[in-house]
Write an enzyme that holds these catalytic residues in place. Structure first.
Site, PDB file in Angstrom:
ATOM      1  CD  GLU A  94      -1.698  -2.410   1.356  1.00 14.09           C
ATOM      2  OE1 GLU A  94      -0.604  -2.636   1.918  1.00 14.09           O
ATOM      3  OE2 GLU A  94      -2.459  -3.317   0.969  1.00 14.09           O
ATOM      4  CG  HIS A 124     -10.072  -8.146   5.299  1.00 15.56           C
ATOM      5  ND1 HIS A 124      -9.113  -8.684   6.112  1.00 15.56           N
ATOM      6  CD2 HIS A 124      -9.732  -8.486   4.026  1.00 15.56           C
ATOM      7  CE1 HIS A 124      -8.227  -9.339   5.361  1.00 15.56           C
ATOM      8  NE2 HIS A 124      -8.574  -9.225   4.099  1.00 15.56           N
TER       9      HIS A 124
END
Length: 325
Positions: free
Chosen positions: A60, A129
């Site tokens: 990321e 998540h």
């Protein structure tokens, strides 16, 4: 108009902007050949090629740095963070760079980056998540934060986000991806960033919310109507900047309000709205402004999330406390 799920509306918005502007680039983990974990980018690489829709490494921080570099070269990046629970890995790029770029350059440069990311509970995802971390980015000056609750809003707001010259965090609740369909125009259209929508008119209580909690709030409002209460439901759509005018106008009309969020109570969006209401409309209030939120714990494992997540019954219970105060 076509009947679309939210995931189809998002895909259509991306396709629209890829066609409209050759500087729009879509990239992230598995967004190319696979079309993303939820197929939000399905078919886009085949139509627009690997130079404009492409996969990145599982990093990321690298996605954030790439976005900054591309925007400095005149591109309009639309990166995907595969799940927003992984945003910590890219926070330096978001808060330390993107959000400050216009100020840092004295207004001579923009950062037209739209970061898409799924989030939200109710679908039994693994740990990290489902976390609702919108409070982190909403508290960073220089960022705009959008959370749509319907397919129609998702398409119109995503197109607006991609065309905006400021960095935008565009959060998509996973439970809403395929939970229902709605008529969505097949052509291009935009919805103003920072403008809330009154989803349901009412005169006794204002319920202010966003994302998946819009639907829980509407269900609660329907149930409360059976008991004689008229409840107004406001979908913020954008949590930064807030549409203060719509919020205050509603509270001045009803005299009572609750704020509903899926995130933990300490997470900040609801608390900020309560503060705005008390600062601007305290003399219009007939009762304290209360919050409905998740407990101040980490998001639980899937077996316990149904107990942990706020639902329409929690909203009804809190609403009655305010209505009968």
């Amino acid at each position: 108009m076509a009947q679309m799920t939210m995931i189809q509306a998002i895909n259509d918005a991306l396709r629209t902007e890829l066609r409209n502007d050759e500087n729009v680039l879509v990239f992230g983990e598995d967004v190319g050949v696979n079309g993303g974990v939820f197929r939000a980018t399905e078919g886009l690489q085949k139509e627009f090629g690997e130079d404009r829709v492409f996969d990145t490494p599982l990093a990321e921080s690298g996605i954030g740095g790439l976005s900054i570099g591309l925007t400095l070269q005149g591109f309009r990046p639309v990166p995907e963070i595969q799940f927003f629970g992984f945003v910590y890995e890219v926070m330096d790029s978001i808060s330390g760079q993107m959000a400050r770029w216009r100020y840092r350059t004295g207004g001579s440069h923009h950062a037209p980056i739209t970061i898409r990311s799924p989030f939200g509970g109710g679908v039994h995802t693994p740990e990290l998540h489902a976390d609702s971390l919108e409070g982190l980015v909403a508290q960073q000056p220089g960022l705009k934060v959008i959370i749509p609750s319907t397919p129609y809003d998702a398409k119109g707001l995503l197109i607006s986000a991609i065309r905006d010259n400021d960095p935008v965090i565009f959060l998509e609740h996973m439970k809403l991806y395929r939970s229902f369909r709605q008529e969505v125009p097949e052509g291009e259209y935009t919805i103003p960033i920072g403008k809330a929508e009154v989803k349901r008119e009412g005169k006794d209580l204002s319920v202010i919310t966003y994302g998946a909690m819009v639907h829980e709030s509407l269900k609660a409002a329907d149930e409360l109507e059976k008991e004689g209460y008229s409840v107004e439901v406001i979908d913020l759509r954008t949590i930064q900047p807030l549409d203060i005018e719509t919020i205050i106008s509603s509270v001045e009309k009803t005299g009572r309000a609750i704020v509903v969020q899926e995130a933990q109570k300490q997470a900040g969006i609801a608390a900020n709205i309560v503060s705005e209401i008390t600062e601007r409309a305290i003399l219009s209030l007939e009762a304290p402004v209360l919050r409905v939120a998740a407990p101040d714990t980490v998001f639980p494992f899937p077996q316990a999330e149904a107990v942990w997540l706020p639902n329409f019954k929690d909203i009804m219970e809190t609403a009655k406390k305010v209505l009968t105060f």
